[in-house]
Design a protein around this motif. Structure first.
Motif, PDB file in Angstrom:
ATOM      1  N   LYS A 249      51.437  81.709  14.091  1.00 29.44           N
ATOM      2  CA  LYS A 249      49.983  81.748  14.269  1.00 29.44           C
ATOM      3  C   LYS A 249      49.580  81.119  15.605  1.00 29.44           C
ATOM      4  CE  LYS A 249      48.785  81.586   9.337  1.00 29.44           C
ATOM      5  NZ  LYS A 249      48.111  80.788   8.285  1.00 29.44           N
ATOM      6  N   SER A 250      50.217  79.992  15.930  1.00 26.10           N
ATOM      7  CA  SER A 250      49.889  79.334  17.201  1.00 26.10           C
ATOM      8  C   SER A 250      50.254  80.213  18.386  1.00 26.10           C
ATOM      9  CB  SER A 250      50.618  77.988  17.290  1.00 26.10           C
ATOM     10  OG  SER A 250      50.132  77.083  16.313  1.00 26.10           O
ATOM     11  N   PHE A 251      51.392  80.894  18.294  1.00 29.45           N
ATOM     12  CA  PHE A 251      51.792  81.807  19.365  1.00 29.45           C
ATOM     13  C   PHE A 251      50.788  82.942  19.492  1.00 29.45           C
ATOM     14  CE2 PHE A 251      54.233  85.450  21.012  1.00 29.45           C
ATOM     15  CZ  PHE A 251      54.725  84.900  22.190  1.00 29.45           C
ATOM     16  N   ARG A 252      50.366  83.483  18.363  1.00 27.52           N
ATOM     17  CA  ARG A 252      49.375  84.568  18.362  1.00 27.52           C
ATOM     18  C   ARG A 252      48.071  84.137  19.016  1.00 27.52           C
ATOM     19  NH1 ARG A 252      46.805  85.250  12.709  1.00 27.52           N
ATOM     20  NH2 ARG A 252      45.889  83.314  13.515  1.00 27.52           N
ATOM     21  N   ASP A 253      47.642  82.905  18.753  1.00 33.66           N
ATOM     22  CA  ASP A 253      46.329  82.455  19.183  1.00 33.66           C
ATOM     23  C   ASP A 253      46.317  81.858  20.593  1.00 33.66           C
ATOM     24  OD1 ASP A 253      45.503  83.227  16.684  1.00 33.66           O
ATOM     25  OD2 ASP A 253      45.532  81.205  15.840  1.00 33.66           O
ATOM     26  N   SER A 254      47.504  81.643  21.184  1.00 36.35           N
ATOM     27  CA  SER A 254      47.560  81.042  22.507  1.00 36.35           C
ATOM     28  C   SER A 254      47.086  82.012  23.584  1.00 36.35           C
ATOM     29  CB  SER A 254      48.998  80.601  22.818  1.00 36.35           C
ATOM     30  OG  SER A 254      49.101  80.137  24.145  1.00 36.35           O
ATOM     31  N   LYS A 255      46.441  81.479  24.626  1.00 33.06           N
ATOM     32  CA  LYS A 255      45.940  82.293  25.728  1.00 33.06           C
ATOM     33  C   LYS A 255      46.813  82.212  26.979  1.00 33.06           C
ATOM     34  CE  LYS A 255      42.383  83.169  23.129  1.00 33.06           C
ATOM     35  NZ  LYS A 255      42.312  84.458  22.404  1.00 33.06           N
TER      36      LYS A 255
END
Length: 295
Positions: A249-255
């Motif tokens: 999830k963190s990877f998905r949400d990172s910019k």
């Protein structure tokens, strides 16, 4: 509950044609563990690292494995063997369903260069679905040393990575660390099956989506049957590893943009690293011979 039974076969594989031995091992595994739904071998188990044994797919070896899958009603990943395709040789692993049909093939993306000479890398990530169970990804040996390959499989929905390997060198311990980390950071099962004997040092292992060791084999021949719990994969991805980290999830949400994927940011790779070649014995200046006089 969605579970799926897989058996890795860590086979004592000599150099040469091992098709008959593999057929025998499949028969033993199915007789001893009739609940197993998928069987998997190590990399290049069928013929060893012999480019002269390369053959097309479909071809005689693949058709033999299809007949075994159909006979026993199992999913079969017969490790890998060298494939001749459009004038090139690939290190390829077929995926065969219980009807004896080839569902897909994975061509090793990263041949073990500069040692795996004459082998061309594949250009596609490989996933397939087992109906009513879940999605599997496939990688071969050195592929796992490049975390992008495993993250790509996770991004394509893989809940299990099947990973045949051939390691008969002293870096097996490091590989196991990579495999365990891969399972945890991608929150999936990682099934790492090596050969033993001349074609491997064994120590096959299966890791859970929380990074736990489900089983690690020794150096001898072994059949490794385990149940994979797909509900655990989905719960871990939703709730976190042991209720904590949720890296996908963190990877998905990172910019963030990663420089290794930007041609302008690859200067270190392009200018600082030397050529890909075998390590050679250094040349040393010989000292003048010492005269030894008898007393």
């Amino acid at each position: 509950m969605t579970t799926f039974a897989i058996a890795g076969i860590q086979m004592d594989a000599p150099f040469g044609d091992n098709l008959g031995l593999m057929g025998r091992e499949i028969g033993i595994a199915v007789a001893r563990f009739p609940w197993v739904e998928m069987i998997m071998f190590g990399e290049l188990c069928a013929f060893g690292p012999d480019l002269q044994a390369a053959q097309p797919m479909p071809g005689p070896a693949e058709e033999y494995f299809c007949s075994l899958a159909r006979k026993h009603g199992i999913w079969l990943i017969p490790g890998s063997f060298y494939e001749v395709h459009e004038g090139q040789i690939h290190n390829t692993s077929p995926v065969i369903n219980p009807a004896g049909e080839v569902v897909t093939r994975h061509r090793k993306i990263y041949p073990f260069q500069p040692y795996e000479q004459g082998v061309t890398g594949g250009l596609e990530h490989t996933v397939f679905d087992v109906p009513e169970v879940g999605r599997f990804g496939l990688s071969i040996c050195y592929d796992s040393w490049f975390p992008e390959t495993s993250r790509a499989l996770a991004s394509l929905g893989a809940e299990v990575i099947l990973h045949p390997t051939l390691t008969n060198t002293i870096d097996r311990d490091f590989e196991l660390s990579v495999s365990r980390a891969t399972a945890g950071i991608n929150q999936l099962y990682f099934v790492d099956i090596n050969n033993t004997g001349r074609l491997g040092y064994g120590r096959s292992a299966i890791f859970s989506p929380e990074g736990d060791v489900l089983h690690q084999a020794g150096r001898g021949a072994e059949i490794i049957p385990v149940f994979l719990d797909f509900d655990l994969v989905r719960r871990t991805r939703e709730e976190g590893i042991k209720g904590l980290g949720q890296p996908l999830k963190s990877f998905r949400d990172s910019k963030i943009a990663f420089p290794q994927y930007d041609p302008k940011g690859r200067s270190y790779f392009q200018t600082k690293l030397g050529p890909l070649k075998k390590l050679e014995r250094p040349e040393r200046v010989s000292a003048p011979p010492v005269s030894i006089k008898s007393v």
